[in-house]
Enzyme design. Structure first.
Site, short mmCIF file in Angstrom:
data_model
loop_
_atom_site.label_atom_id
_atom_site.label_comp_id
_atom_site.label_asym_id
_atom_site.label_seq_id
_atom_site.Cartn_x
_atom_site.Cartn_y
_atom_site.Cartn_z
N GLY A 1 0.82 -1.48 -0.08
CA GLY A 1 0.00 -0.06 0.03
C GLY A 1 0.45 0.93 0.03
O GLY A 1 2.10 1.42 -0.46
N GLU A 2 0.65 2.54 0.74
CA GLU A 2 1.38 3.60 0.91
C GLU A 2 1.80 3.17 2.11
O GLU A 2 1.01 3.79 3.27
CB GLU A 2 0.74 4.68 -0.07
CG GLU A 2 1.56 5.49 0.16
CD GLU A 2 2.18 6.16 0.72
OE1 GLU A 2 3.22 6.69 0.27
OE2 GLU A 2 1.92 7.14 1.74
N SER A 3 2.78 3.64 2.56
CA SER A 3 3.27 3.62 4.20
C SER A 3 3.39 4.24 4.60
O SER A 3 2.79 4.64 5.61
CB SER A 3 5.19 3.12 4.11
OG SER A 3 5.58 4.08 2.87
N CYS B 1 6.03 -6.06 0.99
CA CYS B 1 6.77 -4.23 0.30
C CYS B 1 6.17 -3.34 1.53
O CYS B 1 7.09 -2.56 2.11
CB CYS B 1 5.79 -4.31 -0.58
SG CYS B 1 5.78 -3.37 -1.38
N ARG C 1 12.85 3.65 0.56
CA ARG C 1 11.79 3.43 -0.36
C ARG C 1 11.49 3.75 -1.96
O ARG C 1 13.01 4.25 -2.21
CB ARG C 1 11.59 4.15 0.09
CG ARG C 1 9.69 3.94 1.17
CD ARG C 1 8.92 5.22 1.53
NE ARG C 1 8.27 5.74 1.27
CZ ARG C 1 7.06 6.29 0.86
NH1 ARG C 1 7.34 7.48 1.68
NH2 ARG C 1 5.43 6.06 0.28
N HIS D 1 5.53 -9.10 -3.81
CA HIS D 1 4.22 -9.03 -3.58
C HIS D 1 4.13 -11.00 -3.79
O HIS D 1 3.51 -10.86 -4.73
CB HIS D 1 3.02 -8.50 -4.43
CG HIS D 1 3.60 -6.72 -3.76
ND1 HIS D 1 2.46 -6.50 -3.23
CD2 HIS D 1 3.98 -5.88 -4.26
CE1 HIS D 1 2.55 -5.24 -2.62
NE2 HIS D 1 3.69 -4.97 -3.62
N GLU E 1 1.14 -12.57 -2.62
CA GLU E 1 0.19 -12.06 -3.17
C GLU E 1 -0.75 -12.29 -4.32
O GLU E 1 -1.97 -12.46 -4.99
CB GLU E 1 -0.39 -11.64 -1.59
CG GLU E 1 -1.06 -9.93 -2.06
CD GLU E 1 0.46 -9.54 -2.36
OE1 GLU E 1 1.22 -10.51 -1.93
OE2 GLU E 1 0.65 -7.72 -2.07
#
Ligand code: GLN
Length: 204
Positions: free
Chosen positions: A51-53, A83, A110, A175, A177
């Site tokens: 996602g977005e950390s 991630c 990042r 990832h 998943e």
């Protein structure tokens, strides 16, 4: 005597939650989305997805989940960050003051693989998962810039650690998943089962 199967939570504040939930269910465990401290109390292991950390760190504070997660992990609950999740559990983020949960002795960079390679699928040699290379899906992924002595590197891309473990905490830059390959999910489920057996032994 029958024992209750393990349940794994997926932090469900933002990011690719649904993909992890179905990958966990396909791998044979109960999987629950986690939004509250009560939800956290129902699971034996936790995944922090991609996602977005910076967004997720703010949401963790707002939902008052940062400290309860850290406490469970310090007590031995297995945690896996993918991630963005790797960034959230790192000690610090190179070149920024970005807050993190500081649950693994790593510094991460990042978006480390650069603009050309913002998204890529790269076969990774990961001996802990067997001989067959693992399809590493990288999306604006971090790499591990520094790892403390307690951290074991399980996989690398271009000489940079992208899969690391420190005791009950696992992190992948990529990832799993988003692939059909369930070997990292199964690896994490083994960590959860081992922690449960250890806990039962302590109680017995
Ligand atoms: N670049 C994102 C971040 O820094 C992580 C990307 C991802 O999780 N796919 O938060």
């Amino acid at each position: 005597m029958a024992t209750k199967g393990a349940s794994v939570g997926v932090l469900a504040l933002q990011g690719d939650v649904v993909e992890h939930l179905s990958a966990m269910r396909e791998s044979g465990v109960d999987a629950l989305p986690i939004k509250t401290v009560e939800d956290l109390g129902r699971v034996d292991g936790l995944v922090i997805p991609g996602g977005e950390s910076t967004t997720v760190m703010k949401l963790l504070d707002r939902f008052q989940l940062a400290e309860p997660i850290a406490q469970r992990v310090r007590e031995g609950m297995p945690l896996w960050g993918t991630c963005m999740g790797m960034i959230v559990i790192a000690r610090d983020v190179t070149g920024t003051q970005q807050p993190t949960l500081d649950l693994m002795d790593i510094s991460v960079r990042r978006n480390a693989f650069g603009r050309q390679n913002e998204s890529a699928e790269v076969p990774l040699a990961i001996p802990a998962l067997g001989d067959k290379p693992f399809p590493g899906v990288f999306i604006r992924a971090p790499w591990v810039e520094r790892a403390g002595r307690a951290v074991e590197t399980l996989g690398e891309r271009d000489g940079h650690a992208v899969m690391v473990r420190q005791e009950n905490v696992l992190a992948t830059s990529f990832h799993p998943e988003l692939t059909g390959d369930r070997r990292v999910h199964e690896y994490f489920i083994c960590m959860v089962h081992d922690a449960l057996v250890g806990k039962r032994r302590k109680i017995a």
